[in-house]
Design a protein around this motif. Structure first.
Motif, PDB file in Angstrom:
ATOM      1  N   ALA A 152     -46.452  28.955  21.941  1.00 32.86           N
ATOM      2  CA  ALA A 152     -45.271  29.265  22.747  1.00 32.86           C
ATOM      3  C   ALA A 152     -45.616  30.318  23.795  1.00 32.86           C
ATOM      4  O   ALA A 152     -46.372  31.256  23.520  1.00 32.86           O
ATOM      5  CB  ALA A 152     -44.142  29.765  21.847  1.00 32.86           C
ATOM      6  N   LEU A 153     -45.066  30.146  24.988  1.00 35.57           N
ATOM      7  CA  LEU A 153     -45.249  31.114  26.063  1.00 35.57           C
ATOM      8  C   LEU A 153     -43.885  31.612  26.500  1.00 35.57           C
ATOM      9  O   LEU A 153     -42.942  30.824  26.658  1.00 35.57           O
ATOM     10  CB  LEU A 153     -45.958  30.474  27.272  1.00 35.57           C
ATOM     11  CG  LEU A 153     -47.266  29.709  27.046  1.00 35.57           C
ATOM     12  CD1 LEU A 153     -47.799  29.205  28.383  1.00 35.57           C
ATOM     13  CD2 LEU A 153     -48.296  30.581  26.356  1.00 35.57           C
ATOM     14  N   PHE A 154     -43.764  32.913  26.711  1.00 33.20           N
ATOM     15  CA  PHE A 154     -42.530  33.488  27.264  1.00 33.20           C
ATOM     16  C   PHE A 154     -42.898  34.257  28.525  1.00 33.20           C
ATOM     17  O   PHE A 154     -43.518  35.322  28.449  1.00 33.20           O
ATOM     18  CB  PHE A 154     -41.844  34.416  26.263  1.00 33.20           C
ATOM     19  CG  PHE A 154     -40.655  35.127  26.854  1.00 33.20           C
ATOM     20  CD1 PHE A 154     -39.537  34.422  27.253  1.00 33.20           C
ATOM     21  CD2 PHE A 154     -40.671  36.506  27.030  1.00 33.20           C
ATOM     22  CE1 PHE A 154     -38.441  35.072  27.821  1.00 33.20           C
ATOM     23  CE2 PHE A 154     -39.585  37.168  27.598  1.00 33.20           C
ATOM     24  CZ  PHE A 154     -38.462  36.441  27.990  1.00 33.20           C
ATOM     25  N   PRO A 155     -42.520  33.747  29.714  1.00 35.47           N
ATOM     26  CA  PRO A 155     -42.915  34.389  30.972  1.00 35.47           C
ATOM     27  C   PRO A 155     -41.966  35.482  31.449  1.00 35.47           C
ATOM     28  O   PRO A 155     -42.255  36.155  32.435  1.00 35.47           O
ATOM     29  CB  PRO A 155     -42.892  33.216  31.959  1.00 35.47           C
ATOM     30  CG  PRO A 155     -41.799  32.331  31.429  1.00 35.47           C
ATOM     31  CD  PRO A 155     -41.870  32.449  29.927  1.00 35.47           C
ATOM     32  N   GLY A 156     -40.846  35.669  30.765  1.00 39.58           N
ATOM     33  CA  GLY A 156     -39.820  36.587  31.245  1.00 39.58           C
ATOM     34  C   GLY A 156     -40.084  38.037  30.906  1.00 39.58           C
ATOM     35  O   GLY A 156     -41.113  38.407  30.337  1.00 39.58           O
ATOM     36  N   GLY A 157     -39.127  38.856  31.261  1.00 39.85           N
ATOM     37  CA  GLY A 157     -39.180  40.293  31.009  1.00 39.85           C
ATOM     38  C   GLY A 157     -37.970  40.941  31.630  1.00 39.85           C
ATOM     39  O   GLY A 157     -37.401  40.412  32.588  1.00 39.85           O
ATOM     40  N   SER A 158     -37.564  42.074  31.081  1.00 42.93           N
ATOM     41  CA  SER A 158     -36.345  42.725  31.558  1.00 42.93           C
ATOM     42  C   SER A 158     -36.466  43.214  32.998  1.00 42.93           C
ATOM     43  O   SER A 158     -35.476  43.332  33.702  1.00 42.93           O
ATOM     44  CB  SER A 158     -35.978  43.891  30.635  1.00 42.93           C
ATOM     45  OG  SER A 158     -37.052  44.821  30.560  1.00 42.93           O
ATOM     46  N   ILE A 159     -37.699  43.508  33.430  1.00 45.99           N
ATOM     47  CA  ILE A 159     -37.936  43.941  34.802  1.00 45.99           C
ATOM     48  C   ILE A 159     -39.169  43.224  35.350  1.00 45.99           C
ATOM     49  O   ILE A 159     -40.022  42.775  34.592  1.00 45.99           O
ATOM     50  CB  ILE A 159     -38.145  45.465  34.905  1.00 45.99           C
ATOM     51  CG1 ILE A 159     -39.295  45.918  33.999  1.00 45.99           C
ATOM     52  CG2 ILE A 159     -36.863  46.227  34.584  1.00 45.99           C
ATOM     53  CD1 ILE A 159     -39.657  47.368  34.146  1.00 45.99           C
ATOM     54  N   GLN A 160     -39.252  43.136  36.668  1.00 47.85           N
ATOM     55  CA  GLN A 160     -40.348  42.423  37.309  1.00 47.85           C
ATOM     56  C   GLN A 160     -41.705  43.008  36.934  1.00 47.85           C
ATOM     57  O   GLN A 160     -42.689  42.279  36.764  1.00 47.85           O
ATOM     58  CB  GLN A 160     -40.166  42.471  38.835  1.00 47.85           C
ATOM     59  CG  GLN A 160     -41.147  41.603  39.617  1.00 47.85           C
ATOM     60  CD  GLN A 160     -40.892  40.119  39.415  1.00 47.85           C
ATOM     61  OE1 GLN A 160     -39.753  39.695  39.302  1.00 47.85           O
ATOM     62  NE2 GLN A 160     -41.968  39.335  39.365  1.00 47.85           N
ATOM     63  N   GLU A 161     -41.769  44.324  36.811  1.00 44.04           N
ATOM     64  CA  GLU A 161     -43.057  44.991  36.536  1.00 44.04           C
ATOM     65  C   GLU A 161     -43.673  44.578  35.203  1.00 44.04           C
ATOM     66  O   GLU A 161     -44.879  44.712  35.000  1.00 44.04           O
ATOM     67  CB  GLU A 161     -42.885  46.513  36.577  1.00 44.04           C
ATOM     68  CG  GLU A 161     -42.700  47.097  37.964  1.00 44.04           C
ATOM     69  CD  GLU A 161     -41.281  46.976  38.486  1.00 44.04           C
ATOM     70  OE1 GLU A 161     -41.011  47.424  39.607  1.00 44.04           O
ATOM     71  OE2 GLU A 161     -40.418  46.428  37.747  1.00 44.04           O
ATOM     72  N   ARG A 162     -42.866  44.096  34.265  1.00 40.92           N
ATOM     73  CA  ARG A 162     -43.388  43.695  32.956  1.00 40.92           C
ATOM     74  C   ARG A 162     -43.769  42.220  32.897  1.00 40.92           C
ATOM     75  O   ARG A 162     -44.274  41.759  31.876  1.00 40.92           O
ATOM     76  CB  ARG A 162     -42.355  43.996  31.873  1.00 40.92           C
ATOM     77  CG  ARG A 162     -42.093  45.473  31.672  1.00 40.92           C
ATOM     78  CD  ARG A 162     -41.241  45.708  30.461  1.00 40.92           C
ATOM     79  NE  ARG A 162     -40.907  47.122  30.293  1.00 40.92           N
ATOM     80  CZ  ARG A 162     -40.266  47.631  29.264  1.00 40.92           C
ATOM     81  NH1 ARG A 162     -39.875  46.816  28.287  1.00 40.92           N
ATOM     82  NH2 ARG A 162     -40.005  48.914  29.188  1.00 40.92           N
ATOM     83  N   GLN A 163     -43.520  41.491  33.967  1.00 43.78           N
ATOM     84  CA  GLN A 163     -43.789  40.059  33.975  1.00 43.78           C
ATOM     85  C   GLN A 163     -45.202  39.793  34.472  1.00 43.78           C
ATOM     86  O   GLN A 163     -45.616  40.323  35.501  1.00 43.78           O
ATOM     87  CB  GLN A 163     -42.754  39.343  34.831  1.00 43.78           C
ATOM     88  CG  GLN A 163     -41.341  39.475  34.282  1.00 43.78           C
ATOM     89  CD  GLN A 163     -40.293  38.827  35.166  1.00 43.78           C
ATOM     90  OE1 GLN A 163     -40.602  37.997  36.001  1.00 43.78           O
ATOM     91  NE2 GLN A 163     -39.040  39.232  34.991  1.00 43.78           N
ATOM     92  N   TRP A 164     -45.909  38.947  33.764  1.00 38.03           N
ATOM     93  CA  TRP A 164     -47.312  38.661  34.068  1.00 38.03           C
ATOM     94  C   TRP A 164     -47.471  37.694  35.229  1.00 38.03           C
ATOM     95  O   TRP A 164     -48.468  37.717  35.945  1.00 38.03           O
ATOM     96  CB  TRP A 164     -47.974  38.113  32.803  1.00 38.03           C
ATOM     97  CG  TRP A 164     -49.464  38.038  32.841  1.00 38.03           C
ATOM     98  CD1 TRP A 164     -50.332  38.931  33.398  1.00 38.03           C
ATOM     99  CD2 TRP A 164     -50.271  37.002  32.275  1.00 38.03           C
ATOM    100  NE1 TRP A 164     -51.630  38.531  33.218  1.00 38.03           N
ATOM    101  CE2 TRP A 164     -51.623  37.345  32.526  1.00 38.03           C
ATOM    102  CE3 TRP A 164     -49.996  35.834  31.570  1.00 38.03           C
ATOM    103  CZ2 TRP A 164     -52.678  36.551  32.105  1.00 38.03           C
ATOM    104  CZ3 TRP A 164     -51.047  35.051  31.139  1.00 38.03           C
ATOM    105  CH2 TRP A 164     -52.376  35.412  31.416  1.00 38.03           C
ATOM    106  N   GLY A 165     -46.476  36.842  35.436  1.00 39.54           N
ATOM    107  CA  GLY A 165     -46.513  35.889  36.542  1.00 39.54           C
ATOM    108  C   GLY A 165     -46.733  34.463  36.075  1.00 39.54           C
ATOM    109  O   GLY A 165     -47.584  34.201  35.219  1.00 39.54           O
ATOM    110  N   GLY A 179     -45.177  39.036  27.364  1.00 36.47           N
ATOM    111  CA  GLY A 179     -45.247  40.424  27.767  1.00 36.47           C
ATOM    112  C   GLY A 179     -44.412  41.289  26.845  1.00 36.47           C
ATOM    113  O   GLY A 179     -43.838  40.813  25.848  1.00 36.47           O
ATOM    114  N   ASP A 180     -44.353  42.572  27.161  1.00 40.57           N
ATOM    115  CA  ASP A 180     -43.546  43.538  26.416  1.00 40.57           C
ATOM    116  C   ASP A 180     -42.082  43.168  26.608  1.00 40.57           C
ATOM    117  O   ASP A 180     -41.485  43.473  27.628  1.00 40.57           O
ATOM    118  CB  ASP A 180     -43.856  44.944  26.946  1.00 40.57           C
ATOM    119  CG  ASP A 180     -43.012  46.015  26.302  1.00 40.57           C
ATOM    120  OD1 ASP A 180     -42.393  45.744  25.253  1.00 40.57           O
ATOM    121  OD2 ASP A 180     -42.958  47.134  26.851  1.00 40.57           O
ATOM    122  N   SER A 181     -41.500  42.503  25.629  1.00 36.12           N
ATOM    123  CA  SER A 181     -40.167  41.914  25.802  1.00 36.12           C
ATOM    124  C   SER A 181     -39.486  41.727  24.454  1.00 36.12           C
ATOM    125  O   SER A 181     -40.110  41.834  23.393  1.00 36.12           O
ATOM    126  CB  SER A 181     -40.297  40.543  26.482  1.00 36.12           C
ATOM    127  OG  SER A 181     -41.080  39.671  25.676  1.00 36.12           O
TER     128      SER A 181
END
Length: 377
Positions: free
Chosen positions: A217-230, A295-297
């Motif tokens: 499973a992959l989760f690309p999201g995050g509460s803020i843009q800076e935590r998102q890997w892309g 990511g950290d999420s």
């Protein structure tokens, strides 16, 4: 009660995170002294505990890491009714805990007001910094109130508890029940989240296109843009996994739909479920997976609570505070001089375009994932 009406009005804006934090910083310091004078504490120690309210504003990750504390409380007081006052955005987490009797929402004014009219023996505010939840705890008139003593909010509690940025957040939450249960064991039973069987039944049709025994499973999201890997890096990783014979499932909310499409583009054994599942349903998908990359999420913490293997990508966030403690988790963190930069949930705008996340390569994430997948631990 004018103060209660003010808090009720504020509750309707809680889903607007930035607005809420601004309101708290402006009104919290003004309201707290008034509430302190109007509602003196009435700590009656030794009273039998049969009804507990736990306040948990904030995101999914905080809610997940609070679950073991709720389990400790229920173990000590098995007959107590434990209710939670939370937000709609993280309330789905508490459906994964059999110890929670009822869930009420800050951002549903009728539910908020109903909670304020109930009677509790203990109210525990698990918010770390913002003041308004502490004021709400005091307004319940519970004989014992417990919360973190990080600013003026400490005056709202009969039992203020110290807080440290250098302590794992799950353990910080456990400290909140020390006044009630005394000695606390840091060992927890894994997994500590429970997926209801009906949730598993609901998601299995979604997973038919992939092989259930080799799902990543992959989760690309995050509460803020800076935590998102892309999405581009996630796509590269997904392709490497696909070439290795693993099936890929991308999970996320409505904000992640576009990223999900980009990640699975051109891959025959990859599935995009972003925007299609509730939080408990997402947990059911993760439970069917062999590994999660995120990511950290909040979703990272859900995976940890389910006991699955994880590759966790850290940058702005505090690894010491938030990274899962387990041999089943591989944390990738470049430890740049400017990170971590997040304090009490606030991350300043990055002047380096989130270089701490960009330096993490698809190849090293893939290598860590395969290492965990092939491990028998």
């Amino acid at each position: 009660m004018d103060v209660v009406k003010l808090i009720q009005s504020w509750a309707g804006t809680l889903n607007k995170i930035t607005v809420t934090k601004k309101i708290d910083s402006l009104l919290g310091p003004l309201i707290a002294p008034v509430v302190e004078r109007l509602f003196p504490p009435k700590d009656r120690t030794g009273k039998d505990i049969s009804a507990v309210l736990i306040i948990r504003p904030g995101g999914i990750g905080d809610a997940v890491l609070l679950i073991p504390t709720i389990a400790l409380l229920k173990e000590k007081y098995p007959h107590a009714v434990i209710e939670v006052l939370t937000e709609k955005r993280n309330s789905g987490v508490f459906a994964l805990s059999p110890d929670v009797s009822s869930v009420f929402h800050y951002d549903a004014p009728a539910e908020f007001l109903a909670t304020m009219q109930r009677t509790y023996d203990v109210v525990i505010d698990s918010e770390q910094w913002h003041r308004l939840s502490a004021i709400v705890a005091r307004l319940t008139r519970a004989p014992m109130t417990i919360g973190f003593a990080t600013n003026e909010r400490k005056k709202m509690f009969t039992r203020p508890v110290p807080y440290s940025h250098d302590e794992y957040e799950m353990h910080s939450f456990m400290n909140l029940v020390f006044p009630l249960i005394g000695t606390i064991t840091r060992d927890i039973d894994m997994p500590f989240l429970t997926v209801p069987p009906d949730m598993t039944d609901k998601v299995k049709p979604h997973l038919k296109p992939v092989l259930s025994n080799k799902i990543v499973a992959l989760f690309p999201g995050g509460s803020i843009q800076e935590r998102q890997w892309g999405s581009g890096r996630f796509h590269q990783t997904a392709k490497l996994l696909s070439d290795e014979g693993y099936d890929v499932v991308v999970v996320g909310g409505n904000d992640d739909v576009r990223a999900g499409k980009e990640i699975v583009s051109g891959l025959s054994n990859a599935l995009n479920l972003c925007g299609m599942l509730s939080l408990p349903e997402t947990a059911a998908v993760l439970k069917e997976s062999s590994l999660l990359i995120a990511g950290d999420s909040g979703i990272m913490h859900v995976g940890y609570g389910l006991g699955i293997k994880i590759v966790a990508l850290f940058g702005p966030g505090r690894e010491l505070k938030w990274a899962p403690r387990s041999s089943r988790v591989a944390v990738i963190n470049k430890h740049l001089s400017c990170s971590p930069c997040t304090t009490f949930g606030y991350t300043p705008k990055c002047k380096n375009s989130a270089e701490c996340m960009k330096l993490i390569t698809a190849e090293e994430v893939f290598a860590q994932a395969v290492n965990l997948l092939e491990s028998t631990s």
